[in-house]
Design a protein around this motif. Structure first.
Motif, PDB file in Angstrom:
ATOM      1  N   ILE A 193       0.831  -1.202   0.000  1.00  0.00           N
ATOM      2  CA  ILE A 193       0.000   0.000   0.000  1.00  0.00           C
ATOM      3  C   ILE A 193       0.868   1.256   0.000  1.00  0.00           C
ATOM      4  CG2 ILE A 193      -1.656   1.338   1.354  1.00  0.00           C
ATOM      5  CD1 ILE A 193      -2.866  -1.356   2.235  1.00  0.00           C
ATOM      6  N   ASP A 194       1.937   1.270   0.799  1.00  0.00           N
ATOM      7  CA  ASP A 194       2.844   2.432   0.818  1.00  0.00           C
ATOM      8  C   ASP A 194       3.480   2.655  -0.549  1.00  0.00           C
ATOM      9  OD1 ASP A 194       2.326   2.987   3.443  1.00  0.00           O
ATOM     10  OD2 ASP A 194       4.116   2.001   4.233  1.00  0.00           O
ATOM     11  N   ALA A 195       3.877   1.564  -1.212  1.00  0.00           N
ATOM     12  CA  ALA A 195       4.470   1.681  -2.547  1.00  0.00           C
ATOM     13  C   ALA A 195       3.444   2.207  -3.543  1.00  0.00           C
ATOM     14  CB  ALA A 195       5.015   0.329  -3.002  1.00  0.00           C
ATOM     15  N   MET A 196       2.201   1.790  -3.406  1.00  0.00           N
ATOM     16  CA  MET A 196       1.135   2.274  -4.286  1.00  0.00           C
ATOM     17  C   MET A 196       0.928   3.773  -4.117  1.00  0.00           C
ATOM     18  SD  MET A 196      -2.324   3.270  -4.187  1.00  0.00           S
ATOM     19  CE  MET A 196      -3.098   2.481  -2.781  1.00  0.00           C
ATOM     20  N   LEU A 200       1.340   6.488  -7.032  1.00  0.00           N
ATOM     21  CA  LEU A 200       0.225   7.359  -7.364  1.00  0.00           C
ATOM     22  C   LEU A 200       0.616   8.825  -7.234  1.00  0.00           C
ATOM     23  CD1 LEU A 200      -2.767   7.741  -8.063  1.00  0.00           C
ATOM     24  CD2 LEU A 200      -3.286   7.505  -5.618  1.00  0.00           C
ATOM     25  N   GLU A 201       1.382   9.148  -6.199  1.00  0.00           N
ATOM     26  CA  GLU A 201       1.814  10.530  -6.009  1.00  0.00           C
ATOM     27  C   GLU A 201       2.662  11.007  -7.187  1.00  0.00           C
ATOM     28  OE1 GLU A 201       3.799  13.338  -2.513  1.00  0.00           O
ATOM     29  OE2 GLU A 201       3.872  11.158  -2.352  1.00  0.00           O
ATOM     30  N   ARG A 202       3.575  10.161  -7.668  1.00  0.00           N
ATOM     31  CA  ARG A 202       4.404  10.532  -8.822  1.00  0.00           C
ATOM     32  C   ARG A 202       3.540  10.761 -10.059  1.00  0.00           C
ATOM     33  NH1 ARG A 202       7.426   6.089  -7.119  1.00  0.00           N
ATOM     34  NH2 ARG A 202       7.026   4.969  -9.078  1.00  0.00           N
ATOM     35  N   ALA A 203       2.521   9.919 -10.230  1.00  0.00           N
ATOM     36  CA  ALA A 203       1.633  10.066 -11.385  1.00  0.00           C
ATOM     37  C   ALA A 203       0.841  11.365 -11.315  1.00  0.00           C
ATOM     38  CB  ALA A 203       0.686   8.866 -11.468  1.00  0.00           C
ATOM     39  N   LEU A 204       0.368  11.717 -10.149  1.00  0.00           N
ATOM     40  CA  LEU A 204      -0.416  12.943  -9.996  1.00  0.00           C
ATOM     41  C   LEU A 204       0.451  14.179 -10.212  1.00  0.00           C
ATOM     42  CD1 LEU A 204      -2.614  11.944  -6.922  1.00  0.00           C
ATOM     43  CD2 LEU A 204      -3.278  11.998  -9.335  1.00  0.00           C
ATOM     44  N   VAL A 205       1.714  14.101  -9.805  1.00  0.00           N
ATOM     45  CA  VAL A 205       2.643  15.208 -10.062  1.00  0.00           C
ATOM     46  C   VAL A 205       2.894  15.327 -11.570  1.00  0.00           C
ATOM     47  CG1 VAL A 205       5.035  16.005  -9.771  1.00  0.00           C
ATOM     48  CG2 VAL A 205       3.757  15.111  -7.802  1.00  0.00           C
ATOM     49  N   ILE A 242      -2.628   1.791 -13.272  1.00  0.00           N
ATOM     50  CA  ILE A 242      -3.145   3.089 -13.723  1.00  0.00           C
ATOM     51  C   ILE A 242      -2.062   4.159 -13.590  1.00  0.00           C
ATOM     52  CG2 ILE A 242      -4.823   4.910 -13.212  1.00  0.00           C
ATOM     53  CD1 ILE A 242      -6.737   2.656 -12.303  1.00  0.00           C
ATOM     54  N   SER A 243      -1.369   4.160 -12.457  1.00  0.00           N
ATOM     55  CA  SER A 243      -0.301   5.144 -12.237  1.00  0.00           C
ATOM     56  C   SER A 243       0.804   4.993 -13.271  1.00  0.00           C
ATOM     57  CB  SER A 243       0.272   4.984 -10.824  1.00  0.00           C
ATOM     58  OG  SER A 243      -0.707   5.221  -9.847  1.00  0.00           O
ATOM     59  N   LYS A 244       1.162   3.742 -13.574  1.00  0.00           N
ATOM     60  CA  LYS A 244       2.207   3.497 -14.575  1.00  0.00           C
ATOM     61  C   LYS A 244       1.783   4.029 -15.939  1.00  0.00           C
ATOM     62  CE  LYS A 244       5.083  -0.171 -16.576  1.00  0.00           C
ATOM     63  NZ  LYS A 244       4.874   0.281 -17.972  1.00  0.00           N
ATOM     64  N   LYS A 245       0.524   3.791 -16.311  1.00  0.00           N
ATOM     65  CA  LYS A 245       0.028   4.264 -17.602  1.00  0.00           C
ATOM     66  C   LYS A 245       0.055   5.789 -17.663  1.00  0.00           C
ATOM     67  CE  LYS A 245      -1.815   3.419 -21.629  1.00  0.00           C
ATOM     68  NZ  LYS A 245      -1.058   2.693 -22.678  1.00  0.00           N
TER      69      LYS A 245
END
Length: 252
Positions: A193-196, A200-205, A242-245
């Motif tokens: 969960i922490d890794a997710m 996700l944070e990197r994707a949102l940035v 989703i974050s990777k995409k």
């Protein structure tokens, strides 16, 4: 029904984690509290005195639960204490604006008793300061013990005794034939969960939805949202996909 420490259920999976405990007597009392309910896993995070497990007050208050003290672990960080856990709950009388879902002891223990795989942990703060906000935010639930609003302070060992009792009762109810309908996948671990969240944070940035210079409360709010869901491993994998995409598209 006779429950023993050899049961391969919550009795083996549940850790009681004490963070920066100030009084050695409370460690001994905690050992006694969990042993009387059939549990045995005690972990200390940076106790505030030397020889925490062999201090005379700890031994005296353990009152025969010396095996719990002898097998207890001492670690430096909360992360070490809950490593490998699939579910972690903080115990606190102080509510936070951006806490994970607030549950009663009975709600939490019924939930973990029915999920029959994975390590779980209850985290208790120091007698003086309680738990840091960051520790609470990284948990999947905040356990709040209903008490007299004019005097809601519980001794540390009393709180541990109450959670141990409710955990035992939840196992008892489950073993007596109660069932929970529906499909339940494998629970995601704390590390997954922490890794997710990091992914996700990197994707949102990357898509300018999150400003790292002015993040406000976006990630704490998202953690609160996902904590209510009780994430399973496959669901975490979907969110990371989703974050990777998002990251792949943003880099083109």
């Amino acid at each position: 029904m006779n429950l023993t420490e050899t049961d391969t259920s919550l009795f083996q999976r549940l850790r009681f984690v004490l963070v920066e405990t100030s009084h050695p007597g409370n460690i001994g009392a905690a050992a006694r509290a969990i042993k009387t309910m059939g549990f045995g896993r005690l972990i200390l995070v940076n106790p505030r005195f030397e020889n925490a497990l062999s201090h005379p007050d700890a031994i005296a208050f353990a009152s025969g639960a010396l095996d719990i003290l002898e097998s207890a672990q001492i670690v430096k960080t909360t992360e070490e204490a809950v490593s490998g856990c699939k579910f972690v709950a903080a115990v606190s009388a102080r509510l936070r604006e951006f806490s994970p879902p607030i549950l009663s002891p009975r709600e939490v223990t019924e939930r973990i008793a029915y999920k029959e795989e994975g390590e779980v942990a209850f985290i208790f703060g120091s007698e003086r300061y309680g738990l840091p906000n960051q520790v609470v935010m990284n948990c999947q639930a905040l356990i709040n013990i209903p008490a007299n609003p004019d005097y809601s302070s519980l001794n540390l060992a009393q709180a541990i005794q109450l959670l141990a009792y409710e955990s035992r009762m939840a196992v008892n109810v489950k073993s007596d034939g109660a069932s929970q309908v529906g499909f339940f996948g494998q629970a995601a671990s704390n590390e997954q969960i922490d890794a997710m969240y990091s992914h996700l944070e990197r994707a949102l940035v990357a898509i300018d939805f999150l400003d790292p210079e002015n993040p406000k409360k976006l990630m704490p709010r998202l953690k609160r949202l996902f904590s209510r869901a009780g994430l399973e491993a496959e669901e975490v994998n979907i969110l990371r996909g989703i974050s990777k995409k998002i990251l792949d598209v943003s880099q083109k």
